[in-house]
Design an enzyme around this catalytic site. Structure first.
Site, PDB file in Angstrom:
ATOM      1  N   ASP A   1       0.837  -1.199   0.000  1.00  0.00           N
ATOM      2  CA  ASP A   1       0.000   0.000   0.000  1.00  0.00           C
ATOM      3  C   ASP A   1       0.877   1.256   0.000  1.00  0.00           C
ATOM      4  OD1 ASP A   1      -2.135   1.711  -0.056  1.00  0.00           O
ATOM      5  OD2 ASP A   1      -2.816   1.304   1.982  1.00  0.00           O
TER       6      ASP A   1
ATOM      7  N   PRO B   1      -4.490  10.529   3.963  1.00  0.00           N
ATOM      8  CA  PRO B   1      -4.025   9.253   4.515  1.00  0.00           C
ATOM      9  C   PRO B   1      -3.093   8.538   3.542  1.00  0.00           C
ATOM     10  CG  PRO B   1      -6.229   9.018   3.617  1.00  0.00           C
ATOM     11  CD  PRO B   1      -5.850  10.469   3.418  1.00  0.00           C
ATOM     12  N   GLY B   2      -2.118   7.829   4.088  1.00  0.00           N
ATOM     13  CA  GLY B   2      -1.239   7.016   3.246  1.00  0.00           C
ATOM     14  C   GLY B   2       0.217   7.222   3.601  1.00  0.00           C
TER      15      GLY B   2
HETATM   16  N1  LIG Z   1      -3.934   3.793   2.227  1.00  0.00           N
HETATM   17  C1  LIG Z   1      -4.171   5.081   2.221  1.00  0.00           C
HETATM   18  O1  LIG Z   1      -4.291   5.670   3.300  1.00  0.00           O
HETATM   19  N2  LIG Z   1      -4.265   5.781   1.083  1.00  0.00           N
HETATM   20  C2  LIG Z   1      -4.270   5.256  -0.246  1.00  0.00           C
HETATM   21  C3  LIG Z   1      -5.576   4.655  -0.622  1.00  0.00           C
HETATM   22  C4  LIG Z   1      -5.834   3.309  -0.004  1.00  0.00           C
HETATM   23  O2  LIG Z   1      -5.004   2.376  -0.139  1.00  0.00           O
HETATM   24  O3  LIG Z   1      -6.864   3.138   0.605  1.00  0.00           O
HETATM   25  C5  LIG Z   1      -3.905   6.375  -1.188  1.00  0.00           C
HETATM   26  O4  LIG Z   1      -4.153   6.280  -2.399  1.00  0.00           O
HETATM   27  O5  LIG Z   1      -3.293   7.357  -0.736  1.00  0.00           O
HETATM   28 ZN   LIG Z   2      -7.201   1.058   0.434  1.00  0.00          ZN
END
Ligand SMILES: NC(=O)N[C@@H](CC(=O)O)C(=O)O
Ligand SMILES: [Zn+2]
Length: 429
Positions: free
Chosen positions: A303, A321-322
């Site tokens: 991810d 987020p991410g």
């Molecule tokens: N994981 C995350 O928090 N963000 C991901 C999207 C996702 O994988 O849900 C993104 O594209 O930034």
């Molecule tokens: Zn996701």
């Protein structure tokens, strides 16, 4: 094409052996091989593993090339020991047509560092209203087999059912971002004592588990393949165990960050730790490790979610987020699963290469290290420990949750079909 003689590597952590790479394949494995004309790579103490396969990478091209491109993300992947990555569909434009998935596939071929395998969106524009042209993406040059609205959940159960029915026809799989959106409105972190104390809106475990419970029932009913993205709770592991015991064709992935970090990271209010699904409790982390060890969770997927500085420097609630993952994934798995005795190197190869390749229906990846197989492999030094410096990452973004953390091991060499993409820890393009 050059040939390479890898001296005294340890395939899957076993006895030292020499590996001859020629014409893009593993030509032979044996003791004291001598091959005139082959370039010698001294690999004393290095562990040889099949090239890693990621089921969940965000490359941000097209649309957010300031955060990552297919090329910079491919470089990060190769440095992490990957030879294939699935590129998620939440780009701009969304990868919901044959045209966009073919564009991403072609950009990956041009970068030439890993096989970039496009994921197709399930619904048009990720809007969750109408199915995208799944068959056209499957039939395109990109040969899409994994479909996901990741970033968003396919929340409508009737639409989810139809997607499962559709992909069954070409042995595809729907990869679900399991999040019941009505239970996560405004959510910022894991819902529990800590979210209450920090004053951040919570993302309850039940929001993930409710969708997994629904979807394994649908997948069982339809007889189609379901894959669950970034599983994060102990309850999700229990549901998967239940579904697998009943013969449902369900597979699941866990991220390195959910194997290592907990919701305690939110105490810092540092937005680098904001991610979907959120970091959970220590009990959840223990259940995820156990589920990965016993095979209930099939795969590790990064991810990898690069974000530009302005999207991560604001206060927690405004940040996206991410978090980054490709370059440290193997080291985090070594720390959480190998050094704890939960997985051996064969298990690492299985969860990070073999099974993800099978789930994605990739040929040529995830194969054993054996004569005749395509030379997709990496050499890993388990003896070194290094502190992660975000400024030194190949990714175009800097949002690493491991900044300043010491992690074990380093990918020293990566080969893609016999071509060195990483040599002595440096990318070759
Ligand atoms: N994981 C995350 O928090 N963000 C991901 C999207 C996702 O994988 O849900 C993104 O594209 O930034
Ligand atoms: Zn996701």
């Amino acid at each position: 094409m050059s040939s390479y003689l890898i001296k005294r590597a340890r395939p899957l952590g076993g006895e030292a052996a020499d590996i001859l790479v020629a014409d893009g394949r593993i030509a032979s494995i044996g003791e004291n091989l001598t091959v005139p004309g082959a370039e010698v790579i001294e690999a004393d103490g290095l562990i040889a593993l099949p090239g890693l396969v990621d089921l969940h990478t965000h490359l941000r091209e097209p649309g957010r090339e300031d955060a990552e491109t297919v090329e910079t993300g491919s470089r990060a992947a190769a440095l992490g020991g990957f030879t294939a990555v699935h590129a998620m569909a939440n780009t701009d434009p969304v990868a919901d047509t044959a045209g966009v998935v073919e564009q991403v596939w072609r950009l990956g071929q041009e970068a030439g560092l890993v096989d970039v395998v496009p994921v197709g969106a399930v619904t048009v524009g990720l809007a969750g209203e109408r199915l995208a042209e799944l068959g056209a993406m499957a039939d395109s040059a990109a040969r899409v087999r994994v479909f996901s609205d990741d970033g968003h959940c396919v929340a409508d159960p009737a639409l989810m059912r139809r997607a499962l029915e559709y992909v069954k026809a070409f042995d595809g799989v729907v990869a679900q971002h399991a999040e019941e959106p009505r239970l996560t409105l405004g959510a910022q972190m894991h819902e529990g004592d800590r979210s209450a104390r920090l004053g951040l809106a919570g993302w309850p475990a039940a929001a993930e588990e409710a969708i997994i419970a629904r979807d394994v029932l649908l997948a069982g009913h339809v007889g189609a393949r379901l894959h669950v993205c970034h599983v994060s709770t102990a309850g999700s592991v229990e549901l998967l165990r239940w579904a697998k015991a009943r013969g449902v064709q369900v597979t699941a992935e866990v991220t390195p960050h959910h194997l290592l970090l907990t919701d305690a990271c939110a105490e810092s209010y540092d937005p680098v730790f904001k991610v979907n699904p959120p970091l959970r409790t220590a009990e959840d982390v223990a259940a995820l490790r156990a589920g990965l060890a016993d095979g209930t969770i099939d795969a590790v997927a990064t991810d990898h979610a690069p974000h530009a500085v302005e999207d991560k420097e604001s206060e927690w609630a405004a940040a996206r987020p991410g978090m980054l993952g490709l370059e440290q994934a193997l080291s985090v798995v070594v720390e959480t699963m190998v050094e704890t005795g939960l997985l051996d190197w064969q298990g690492v190869a299985d969860r990070m290469s073999t099974r993800p390749a099978v789930i994605g229906r990739l040929t040529g990846h995830g194969r054993p290290l054996a004569p005749g197989e395509p030379a997709n492999l990496l050499l890993f030094d388990p003896a070194v420990r290094a502190t992660v410096d975000p400024a030194a990452l190949a990714s175009r973004s800097r949002n690493s949750p491991y900044a300043g953390r010491e992690l074990p091991g380093r990918v020293v060499h990566t080969f893609l079909r016999g071509v060195p993409t990483v040599t002595d820890g440096k990318a070759n393009r």
